[in-house]
Design a protein around this motif. Structure first.
Motif, short mmCIF file in Angstrom:
data_model
loop_
_atom_site.label_atom_id
_atom_site.label_comp_id
_atom_site.label_asym_id
_atom_site.label_seq_id
_atom_site.Cartn_x
_atom_site.Cartn_y
_atom_site.Cartn_z
N GLU A 177 -9.32 1.06 -9.87
CA GLU A 177 -7.87 1.25 -9.69
C GLU A 177 -7.09 0.49 -10.78
OE1 GLU A 177 -9.92 0.53 -7.22
OE2 GLU A 177 -9.63 2.10 -5.71
N ARG A 226 0.83 -1.21 0.00
CA ARG A 226 0.00 0.00 0.00
C ARG A 226 0.87 1.26 0.00
NH1 ARG A 226 -5.35 -0.67 0.12
NH2 ARG A 226 -6.31 -2.31 1.36
N GLN A 227 2.02 1.16 0.67
CA GLN A 227 2.89 2.35 0.73
C GLN A 227 3.53 2.67 -0.61
OE1 GLN A 227 5.44 1.98 4.14
NE2 GLN A 227 3.73 2.61 5.43
N LYS A 228 3.63 1.67 -1.46
CA LYS A 228 4.31 1.89 -2.75
C LYS A 228 3.40 2.48 -3.82
CE LYS A 228 7.63 -1.84 -2.37
NZ LYS A 228 7.64 -3.26 -2.63
N TYR A 229 2.08 2.27 -3.69
CA TYR A 229 1.17 2.70 -4.76
C TYR A 229 0.02 3.54 -4.20
CZ TYR A 229 3.28 -1.08 -7.48
OH TYR A 229 4.15 -1.91 -8.13
N ASP A 230 -0.36 4.58 -4.97
CA ASP A 230 -1.55 5.34 -4.58
C ASP A 230 -2.79 4.68 -5.18
OD1 ASP A 230 -0.18 7.21 -3.22
OD2 ASP A 230 0.19 8.47 -4.98
N ASP A 231 -2.66 4.42 -6.47
CA ASP A 231 -3.81 3.93 -7.23
C ASP A 231 -3.85 2.40 -7.13
OD1 ASP A 231 -5.85 3.84 -9.07
OD2 ASP A 231 -4.48 3.80 -10.79
N ASN A 254 -3.65 -0.46 -10.40
CA ASN A 254 -2.73 -1.44 -9.81
C ASN A 254 -3.52 -2.38 -8.90
OD1 ASN A 254 -0.24 -0.14 -10.82
ND2 ASN A 254 -0.94 1.54 -9.50
#
Ligand code: CIZ
Ligand code: SF4
Length: 302
Positions: free
Chosen positions: A138, A98-103, A140
């Motif tokens: 989303e 979750r920390q790596k991607y916003d979408d 990703n």
């Protein structure tokens, strides 16, 4: 009084219904009020009037029933029936991604614990996975925990950035290619129907890939007469019952021990003594219900 009568009386007395998965022992499927896959059973449970539901299946199925029906009493036919794959991912892994991607949408296969569901955005079953993921906004998509199901979905949905976890079903994933190949050699005209929890090597040999209920529908509606069924052997009960004119070949090694724990005697004992209740914390139920309800909402027509 025989077993069937005893069970009938108990169900009446306790206002109970018995739900069983297709992978259970055939004696259990025979006496169950409803038999199906986890998607069907989860949807169905919401429409049942009974106060008590006995789940003959693995623990995540009982949890899903409780999450969607918090006012009902859910009893496990055997409290030790568990799906090893359900425990193969942790919430820490989810948080890292979750920390790596916003979408990002975290998509958990229904074969996961209530805690993992509570950290997910939407659930899928093998029956509705493609439809659900195609309709997620989303871009990703992190699918947990089954790598084989995820890789299959990835091969079918090119427009999303799908990445997979490392979990797998120890039963379907461990099927040896040589075992399937020798069955195909013996029955070269048979259609090969595979569950998406199987490894890529196995799926490459399939004529059709689908969930248990997809496989059941395929065999029933097909004009072909011979089928090799590549999923847990318990499905043979329902398949044989509905397809007496067809030749069906099964893989002897595809046996999920946990799905065979429930017995008719245990179901009687559980009902008589109110044993094996699924108890979940209220906050966990609230959080875990969101992805399950989202799945149901997105698949109303499936
Ligand atoms: O979703 C289910 O019930 C499982 C575990 C398998 C299937 O394909 O139906
Ligand atoms: Fe879990 Fe595999 Fe058994 Fe299904 S067959 S309940 S995925 S271990």
């Amino acid at each position: 009084m025989n077993t069937v009568e005893e069970l009938l009386n108990l169900k009446k007395e306790k206002d109970a219904a018995v739900l069983a998965h297709y992978y259970c022992d055939e004696k259990v499927q025979e006496i169950a009020d409803y038999v199906g896959d986890s998607f069907y059973l989860a949807k169905l449970a919401q429409t049942l009037p009974n106060k008590v539901l006995v789940m003959a299946g693995v623990y995540f199925m009982g949890e899903s029933l409780k999450i969607l029906n918090p006012d009902k009493t859910i009893l496990m036919a055997d409290i030790d029936s568990d799906c090893p794959m359900a425990h193969m991912v942790t919430k820490e892994v989810i948080n890292e991604v979750r920390q790596k991607y916003d979408d990002l949408a975290v998509v958990s296969y229904i074969n996961s614990t209530a805690e993992i569901k509570a950290h997910s955005d939407v659930c899928i079953t093998s029956k509705n996975a493609l439809n659900t993921i195609k309709n997620i906004k989303e871009n990703n998509i992190f699918i947990i925990p089954d790598k084989n199901l995820s890789n299959y979905i990835k091969s079918q949905i090119k427009e999303k950035n799908i990445f997979t976890h490392t979990g797998s079903c120890p039963i379907h994933n461990n099927l040896k290619l040589s075992e399937l190949e020798s069955l195909i050699d013996k029955h070269p005209n048979a259609k090969v129907l595979c569950h998406p929890e199987c490894s890529e090597d196995i799926l490459k040999l399939s004529s059709f890939i689908g969930s248990t209920s997809d496989i059941l529908k395929y065999v029933k509606e097909s004009d072909f007469k011979e089928f090799i069924i590549v999923t847990e052997i318990g499905i043979s009960y329902e398949l044989k019952k509905n397809n007496k004119d067809k030749k069906l070949y099964f893989i002897d090694s595809l046996v999920c021990p946990d799905m065979k724990f429930p017995t008719v005697e245990k179901i009687i004992d559980v009902l008589k003594n109110n044993k094996n209740e699924v108890i979940l914390d209220k906050e966990l139920i609230e959080k875990a219900s969101l992805p399950l309800k989202r799945m149901l909402e997105m698949n109303k027509s499936v």
